[in-house]
Scaffold this active site. Structure first.
Site, PDB file in Angstrom:
ATOM      1  N   SER A 129     -41.376  64.271  -6.295  1.00  0.00           N
ATOM      2  CA  SER A 129     -41.110  63.368  -7.411  1.00  0.00           C
ATOM      3  C   SER A 129     -42.142  62.240  -7.496  1.00  0.00           C
ATOM      4  CB  SER A 129     -39.702  62.780  -7.279  1.00  0.00           C
ATOM      5  OG  SER A 129     -39.561  62.080  -6.051  1.00  0.00           O
TER       6      SER A 129
ATOM      7  N   CYS B 225     -38.935  55.479   0.739  1.00  0.00           N
ATOM      8  CA  CYS B 225     -40.092  54.867   1.387  1.00  0.00           C
ATOM      9  C   CYS B 225     -39.946  53.354   1.508  1.00  0.00           C
ATOM     10  CB  CYS B 225     -41.376  55.217   0.642  1.00  0.00           C
ATOM     11  SG  CYS B 225     -41.413  54.617  -1.057  1.00  0.00           S
TER      12      CYS B 225
END
Length: 431
Positions: free
Chosen positions: A192, A50
């Protein structure tokens, strides 16, 4: 073989471009396959998080490798070479090694000192290995990068504080008057990042509910934090029973709008997904605070575009970690330079062996009356002379090659002894 990195990150590009560059596994496989088809690329690894998308490659030529990397992105991802060049950083050879070690250690992250990048790098390496895209050059680079990151985590203050995008987001909510302790927290996703969010919220005293497309995954995570799991179809109802929402799915089909949250008790929304799960308009709702990657990026950078001290580890902690990375980069480059000279040393010794063998054969032909014992003594003496003559130069050239900013002694050996370049290349390929 040289190392080339093309990096598009929160430091070089806006979040909307990073969202377009977020590469799922199937697209990553296509990128790897395309890169390996280039005559200038021998190995490749794609890291997509990200915060960043980066292409690592072992290349034979800088310009040819760079062209292969940028044109692959254009062809497969649909982002033009010009746009990519305007929003990326390029690292080559020694700078690429330093960058890789810093990234894996969390020092280049939006939240400096965070640990999650370590697992993401390992996952990217494993994927590239499964695609047959990793050879000795990138394997050595990334294996050492993982070891360096572990050392930063265990030996420095920057790596021991448990920082993450989640902790940074919750800290920002707290600064806006929303402390999650005692509140009802809804986590959307079960990957995660969602797991990290669930555990962090649980540690801070929030009551955690998880919503995920696959209920089984949400169940397992809910059991780990003493929370509750619900299927994605019940998201609307779950929002009606939440004070804080943390979403991090990155699923292109999920989009929470202002209408979805307007009549709910939700006061704080954290969106850590890329592409975003939550529309920007949510932040305009009365009484609702939105913290997303755009917000964190603004906090992470000061007015000059550098990394600020306010998000993640402080300057002193970072300096400590950077010293560890710099030491490891120096050692790795030294070993790499020493390894690079090894084929020349092998070729030199091979040439000496050929000369010695030829001269002994000539001696045997000219002195046929010599007994076996005398021939063995002569052969032993010649071998010792050759070994003693070569020992110091070959040991010394390896030592000198490991030192930075020294002349190319391997090239000098090749020139002085007229070594066969094809033979040296053959040795290099076999290692």
């Amino acid at each position: 073989m040289s190392i080339l990195v093309v990096s598009v990150s929160h430091k070089t590009a806006p979040m909307d471009l990073l969202a377009r560059l977020t590469l799922p596994a199937d697209v990553t496989s296509k990128v790897l396959s395309s890169l390996l088809s280039s005559e200038h690329v021998d190995e490749a690894v794609v890291l997509s998080t990200c915060n960043r998308t980066e292409l690592y490659a072992a290349v034979t030529r800088f310009h040819g490798g760079l062209q292969a990397l940028t044109e692959t992105v254009e062809q497969i991802v649909g982002i033009s070479v010009e746009t990519l060049q305007d929003n990326c950083a390029v690292f080559y050879d020694e700078a690429a090694v330093s960058h890789c070690f810093s990234v894996t250690s969390g020092l280049d992250s939006m939240v400096r000192g965070e640990h999650q990048i370590l697992g993401q790098v390992r996952q990217s390496l494993n994927h590239a290995q499964s695609e047959g895209a990793v050879g000795t050059t990138l394997n050595a680079l990334f294996q050492q990068a993982l070891r360096v990151a572990k050392r930063v985590q265990t030996e420095t203050a920057a790596g021991t504080a448990g920082r993450s995008l989640v902790t940074a987001s919750l800290a920002e909510l707290a600064d806006r008057g929303i402390d999650v302790g005692g509140l009802r927290a809804l986590v959307v996703g079960a990957g995660s990042m969602a797991a990290l969010a669930a555990h962090t919220l649980d540690d801070r005293g929030a009551a955690v509910t998880l919503v995920n497309r696959t209920l089984e995954k949400a169940d397992r995570l809910a059991d780990a934090v003493g929370g509750r799991a619900r299927p994605l179809e019940e998201l609307t109802d779950a929002l009606d029973h939440a004070d804080v929402v943390v979403t991090c799915t990155g699923a292109r089909g999920l989009r929470l709008t202002a209408d979805d949250l307007r009549h709910t008790p939700v006061r704080g929304v954290v969106d850590l997904a890329l592409p975003a799960d939550v529309a920007d308009e949510v932040g305009e709702l009365p009484g609702v605070e939105l913290v997303n990657l755009d917000v964190l990026a603004r906090i992470a950078h000061d007015e000059s575009g550098g990394i600020a001290d306010g998000l993640g580890a402080g300057a002193g902690e970072i300096a400590e970690a950077e010293a560890v990375v710099a030491e490891e980069v120096k050692d790795f480059l030294g070993l790499r330079r020493a390894a690079a000279v090894a084929p020349t040393v092998v070729a030199l010794r091979s040439m000496a062996q050929d000369v010695m063998t030829a001269e002994l054969a000539r001696l045997n032909a000219r002195l046929p009356y010599l007994g076996d014992k005398e021939r063995e003594e002569i052969q032993t003496a010649v071998r010792r002379v050759v070994e003693k003559l070569l020992h110091q130069p070959t040991v010394r050239v390896k030592q000198l090659a490991a030192m930075p900013d020294t002349p190319d002694y391997a090239a000098a050996l090749r020139e002085l002894f007229a070594l066969d370049s094809a033979a040296i290349e053959a040795v290099s390929q076999s290692r």
